[in-house]
Design an enzyme around this catalytic site. Structure first.
Site, PDB file in Angstrom:
ATOM      1  N   GLU A  69      -9.605  -2.128   5.237  1.00 42.66           N
ATOM      2  CA  GLU A  69     -10.117  -1.677   6.722  1.00 42.66           C
ATOM      3  C   GLU A  69     -11.654  -2.717   6.793  1.00 42.66           C
ATOM      4  OE1 GLU A  69      -8.805  -0.084   8.695  1.00 42.66           O
ATOM      5  OE2 GLU A  69      -7.683   1.632   7.987  1.00 42.66           O
ATOM      6  N   ASN A 100      -7.383  -3.115  14.514  1.00 43.10           N
ATOM      7  CA  ASN A 100      -8.840  -3.576  14.200  1.00 43.10           C
ATOM      8  C   ASN A 100      -8.896  -4.650  13.108  1.00 43.10           C
ATOM      9  OD1 ASN A 100      -7.946  -2.345  11.593  1.00 43.10           O
ATOM     10  ND2 ASN A 100      -9.412  -0.464  11.471  1.00 43.10           N
ATOM     11  N   ASP A 153       0.804  -1.134   0.096  1.00 44.16           N
ATOM     12  CA  ASP A 153      -0.066   0.000   0.024  1.00 44.16           C
ATOM     13  C   ASP A 153       0.890   1.353   0.095  1.00 44.16           C
ATOM     14  OD1 ASP A 153       0.815  -0.144   2.698  1.00 44.16           O
ATOM     15  OD2 ASP A 153      -0.843  -0.969   3.193  1.00 44.16           O
ATOM     16  N   HIS A 195      -6.839  -5.074  10.405  1.00 45.88           N
ATOM     17  CA  HIS A 195      -7.063  -4.846   8.995  1.00 45.88           C
ATOM     18  C   HIS A 195      -5.638  -5.522   8.444  1.00 45.88           C
ATOM     19  CE1 HIS A 195      -4.629  -0.624   9.794  1.00 45.88           C
ATOM     20  NE2 HIS A 195      -3.790  -1.802   9.466  1.00 45.88           N
TER      21      HIS A 195
END
Length: 243
Positions: free
Chosen positions: A143, A136, A67, A138
């Site tokens: 996400e 979280n 990314d 990811h």
């Protein structure tokens, strides 16, 4: 899935680096899917040390990063291209033309994503994909959401991710709100996946990812469906997992 429990971050980094190094030794022209963030820094330091000792040769390796922030150029201090150069590429003999990171300066999201999807395809397939895991759940910047996103896409970062990343910027306001990320399909098509995790803050996400239901609300849970996943995590990250 194989889970290795490391004593601490240093031990996790050493063990994980050994797995990456073995991939390079077994297939010198391998394609590595690489990750950024605090988790892989120690791993990259170990790889650099092995290279300097004459034990590793990166000259035929191709790398594809997960990314990049949208709106940030490769020379920005917090760009993931800069991170990779600083932590790995500038210290080994990898060919720069075979190191790929999404183009964060491309404003047209569809164009940027299509171009990077083509890059991934042109490599012939990722042999080993390195992943960290967000608090979280990811992976990359995939996400939590209502569905798994297959291809490379532009994602709006969640507030929890912005909070986790603000320590790298002057203030929260400086953290980009969007990023380009490899999708779940690109990750899952890798021949082997290496997931690393360190610290108590990752414990719940790791438990949910490895032993909870497969759900897009915990993107890393999709890894349960992959045929060859190795997890290297330290004691704190594994404290909610028995055995």
């Amino acid at each position: 899935m194989i889970i290795y429990k490391a004593k601490d971050y240093k031990d996790m980094s050493r063990r994980a680096a050994g797995i990456v190094a073995a991939q390079i030794m077994l297939k010198p022209d391998c394609v590595l899917g690489l990750a950024t963030g605090s988790s892989p820094v120690g791993l990259y330091q170990n790889l650099v040390e092995q290279y300097k000792n004459g034990d590793l040769d990166f000259s035929k390796v191709t790398s594809v990063n997960l990314d990049e922030y949208k709106g940030i150029g490769p020379d920005h201090d917090q760009s993931y291209r800069k991170f990779m150069n600083t932590n790995l590429f500038d210290h080994v003999n990898i060919e720069p033309s075979r190191t790929f990171v999404p183009n964060g300066l491309e404003e047209d999201s569809a164009l940027a994503c299509d171009a990077y999807e083509q890059v991934i395809q042109n490599t012939g397939g990722i042999d080993l994909q390195l992943l960290g895991i967000g608090n979280n759940g990811h992976i990359g910047f995939n996400e939590p959401g209502d569905a798994f996103k297959c291809g490379t896409h532009c994602v709006k970062l969640t507030q929890s991710t912005i909070e986790a990343n603000k320590r790298f910027f002057a203030s929260e306001a400086d953290v980009p709100r969007y990023a380009y990320t490899m999708g779940i399909r690109g990750i899952m098509q890798a021949g082997k996946i290496l997931l690393i995790a360190s610290g108590r803050a990752k414990a719940q996400a790791l438990k949910d990812a490895l032993y909870g239901p497969v759900t897009p609300s915990v993107p890393a849970s999709i890894l349960q469906l992959h045929k060859d996943v190795v997890v290297v995590a330290d004691e704190e990250a594994l404290e909610l997992i028995e055995g």
